[in-house]
Write a protein that holds these residues in place. Structure first.
Motif, PDB file in Angstrom:
ATOM      1  N   ARG A   1     -19.533  -9.902  73.682  1.00 58.32           N
ATOM      2  CA  ARG A   1     -20.183 -11.006  72.984  1.00 58.32           C
ATOM      3  C   ARG A   1     -20.130 -10.804  71.471  1.00 58.32           C
ATOM      4  O   ARG A   1     -20.665 -11.588  70.711  1.00 58.32           O
ATOM      5  N   ALA A   2     -19.493  -9.729  71.024  1.00 60.36           N
ATOM      6  CA  ALA A   2     -19.457  -9.425  69.597  1.00 60.36           C
ATOM      7  C   ALA A   2     -18.825 -10.545  68.788  1.00 60.36           C
ATOM      8  O   ALA A   2     -19.203 -10.789  67.649  1.00 60.36           O
ATOM      9  N   GLY A   3     -17.861 -11.260  69.361  1.00 57.22           N
ATOM     10  CA  GLY A   3     -17.222 -12.363  68.658  1.00 57.22           C
ATOM     11  C   GLY A   3     -18.192 -13.447  68.242  1.00 57.22           C
ATOM     12  O   GLY A   3     -17.970 -14.156  67.260  1.00 57.22           O
ATOM     13  N   ALA A   4     -19.288 -13.584  68.959  1.00 59.60           N
ATOM     14  CA  ALA A   4     -20.291 -14.586  68.594  1.00 59.60           C
ATOM     15  C   ALA A   4     -20.938 -14.264  67.255  1.00 59.60           C
ATOM     16  O   ALA A   4     -21.450 -15.148  66.574  1.00 59.60           O
ATOM     17  N   LEU A   5     -20.896 -13.004  66.848  1.00 61.43           N
ATOM     18  CA  LEU A   5     -21.460 -12.623  65.557  1.00 61.43           C
ATOM     19  C   LEU A   5     -20.653 -13.204  64.400  1.00 61.43           C
ATOM     20  O   LEU A   5     -21.164 -13.421  63.323  1.00 61.43           O
ATOM     21  N   GLY A   6     -19.366 -13.432  64.626  1.00 62.00           N
ATOM     22  CA  GLY A   6     -18.473 -13.801  63.544  1.00 62.00           C
ATOM     23  C   GLY A   6     -18.515 -15.247  63.099  1.00 62.00           C
ATOM     24  O   GLY A   6     -17.844 -15.604  62.139  1.00 62.00           O
ATOM     25  N   HIS A   7     -19.278 -16.075  63.748  1.00 58.67           N
ATOM     26  CA  HIS A   7     -19.257 -17.494  63.395  1.00 58.67           C
ATOM     27  C   HIS A   7     -19.677 -17.691  61.939  1.00 58.67           C
ATOM     28  O   HIS A   7     -20.778 -17.327  61.552  1.00 58.67           O
ATOM     29  N   GLY A   8     -18.752 -18.197  61.144  1.00 60.38           N
ATOM     30  CA  GLY A   8     -19.036 -18.475  59.747  1.00 60.38           C
ATOM     31  C   GLY A   8     -19.043 -17.249  58.855  1.00 60.38           C
ATOM     32  O   GLY A   8     -19.349 -17.333  57.674  1.00 60.38           O
ATOM     33  N   ARG A   9     -18.694 -16.098  59.403  1.00 58.95           N
ATOM     34  CA  ARG A   9     -18.723 -14.853  58.636  1.00 58.95           C
ATOM     35  C   ARG A   9     -17.304 -14.326  58.463  1.00 58.95           C
ATOM     36  O   ARG A   9     -16.522 -14.300  59.398  1.00 58.95           O
ATOM     37  N   ARG A  10     -17.006 -13.902  57.277  1.00 59.93           N
ATOM     38  CA  ARG A  10     -15.675 -13.360  56.981  1.00 59.93           C
ATOM     39  C   ARG A  10     -15.498 -12.008  57.667  1.00 59.93           C
ATOM     40  O   ARG A  10     -16.401 -11.182  57.672  1.00 59.93           O
ATOM     41  N   HIS A  11     -14.337 -11.808  58.285  1.00 60.12           N
ATOM     42  CA  HIS A  11     -14.022 -10.531  58.923  1.00 60.12           C
ATOM     43  C   HIS A  11     -12.583 -10.132  58.612  1.00 60.12           C
ATOM     44  O   HIS A  11     -11.709 -10.970  58.396  1.00 60.12           O
ATOM     45  N   LEU A  12     -12.369  -8.836  58.570  1.00 58.10           N
ATOM     46  CA  LEU A  12     -11.070  -8.265  58.270  1.00 58.10           C
ATOM     47  C   LEU A  12     -10.258  -8.220  59.557  1.00 58.10           C
ATOM     48  O   LEU A  12     -10.723  -7.699  60.567  1.00 58.10           O
ATOM     49  N   GLN A  13      -9.064  -8.759  59.497  1.00 56.52           N
ATOM     50  CA  GLN A  13      -8.223  -8.860  60.681  1.00 56.52           C
ATOM     51  C   GLN A  13      -6.916  -8.117  60.440  1.00 56.52           C
ATOM     52  O   GLN A  13      -6.317  -8.237  59.367  1.00 56.52           O
ATOM     53  N   SER A  14      -6.495  -7.345  61.425  1.00 57.64           N
ATOM     54  CA  SER A  14      -5.198  -6.676  61.398  1.00 57.64           C
ATOM     55  C   SER A  14      -4.502  -7.012  62.710  1.00 57.64           C
ATOM     56  O   SER A  14      -4.964  -6.608  63.777  1.00 57.64           O
ATOM     57  N   ASP A  15      -3.434  -7.789  62.616  1.00 58.54           N
ATOM     58  CA  ASP A  15      -2.680  -8.209  63.798  1.00 58.54           C
ATOM     59  C   ASP A  15      -1.294  -7.582  63.763  1.00 58.54           C
ATOM     60  O   ASP A  15      -0.567  -7.730  62.785  1.00 58.54           O
ATOM     61  N   TRP A  16      -0.946  -6.875  64.836  1.00 55.23           N
ATOM     62  CA  TRP A  16       0.358  -6.238  64.922  1.00 55.23           C
ATOM     63  C   TRP A  16       0.978  -6.562  66.282  1.00 55.23           C
ATOM     64  O   TRP A  16       0.941  -5.763  67.215  1.00 55.23           O
ATOM     65  N   PRO A  17       1.553  -7.777  66.398  1.00 57.09           N
ATOM     66  CA  PRO A  17       2.189  -8.154  67.656  1.00 57.09           C
ATOM     67  C   PRO A  17       3.417  -7.279  67.941  1.00 57.09           C
ATOM     68  O   PRO A  17       3.977  -6.660  67.032  1.00 57.09           O
TER      69      PRO A  17
ATOM     70  N   VAL B   1     -15.550 -17.615  64.589  1.00 61.77           N
ATOM     71  CA  VAL B   1     -15.698 -16.800  65.788  1.00 61.77           C
ATOM     72  C   VAL B   1     -14.370 -16.119  66.100  1.00 61.77           C
ATOM     73  O   VAL B   1     -13.312 -16.726  66.011  1.00 61.77           O
ATOM     74  N   PHE B   2     -14.411 -14.834  66.429  1.00 61.74           N
ATOM     75  CA  PHE B   2     -13.212 -14.141  66.896  1.00 61.74           C
ATOM     76  C   PHE B   2     -13.393 -13.820  68.365  1.00 61.74           C
ATOM     77  O   PHE B   2     -14.493 -13.562  68.831  1.00 61.74           O
TER      78      PHE B   2
END
Length: 134
Positions: A97-113, A127-128
């Protein structure tokens, strides 16, 4: 606190996402306060900045590439309040449920497909999704 986010300092919440990521990856920058979940492909921890004591939830997910052995890796680092950190640490808030914390909040993302030569690092908001790797 940084003026633009209301969270963290100029190191852990730097405007430049690459600078912020470097601080989070350094041994003196951000330290693990408590592991919440530590599986081979899904890791969640509460962390703190060594400079300003800002709390973060760090969510790492890896997807195994059984064919080419280039596992996709995704990491989200979200600044959280001390109360949210306590809820995660005591189990009152599930890592799923941690993604619910992110609504409207900036978060650092690192994507490595799998197909990428290096990760893309950027600030995102909203939300993430929190999913376990496999």
């Amino acid at each position: 606190m940084t003026e633009s986010t209301g969270f963290g300092c100029a190191a852990c919440c730097a405007e430049d996402a690459v600078v912020a990521r470097a601080h989070h990856q350094s041994h003196t920058g951000v330290r693990v306060e408590q592991m919440i979940q530590d599986d081979s492909h899904f890791i969640v921890s509460v962390q703190r900045c060594g400079l300003c004591s800002q709390a973060f939830v760090n969510v790492f997910t890896e997807y195994v590439d059984w064919v080419a052995s280039r596992d996709a890796q995704y990491r989200t680092v979200l600044p959280i309040t001390d109360a949210e950190a306590e809820e995660l640490k005591t189990g009152r808030l599930s890592p799923h449920r941690a993604g619910a914390l992110g609504h409207g909040r900036r978060h650092l993302q690192s994507d490595w497909p799998s197909e990428a030569g290096e990760p893309s690092v950027y600030w995102d908001s909203g939300v993430f999704e929190v999913r376990e790797g496999r």
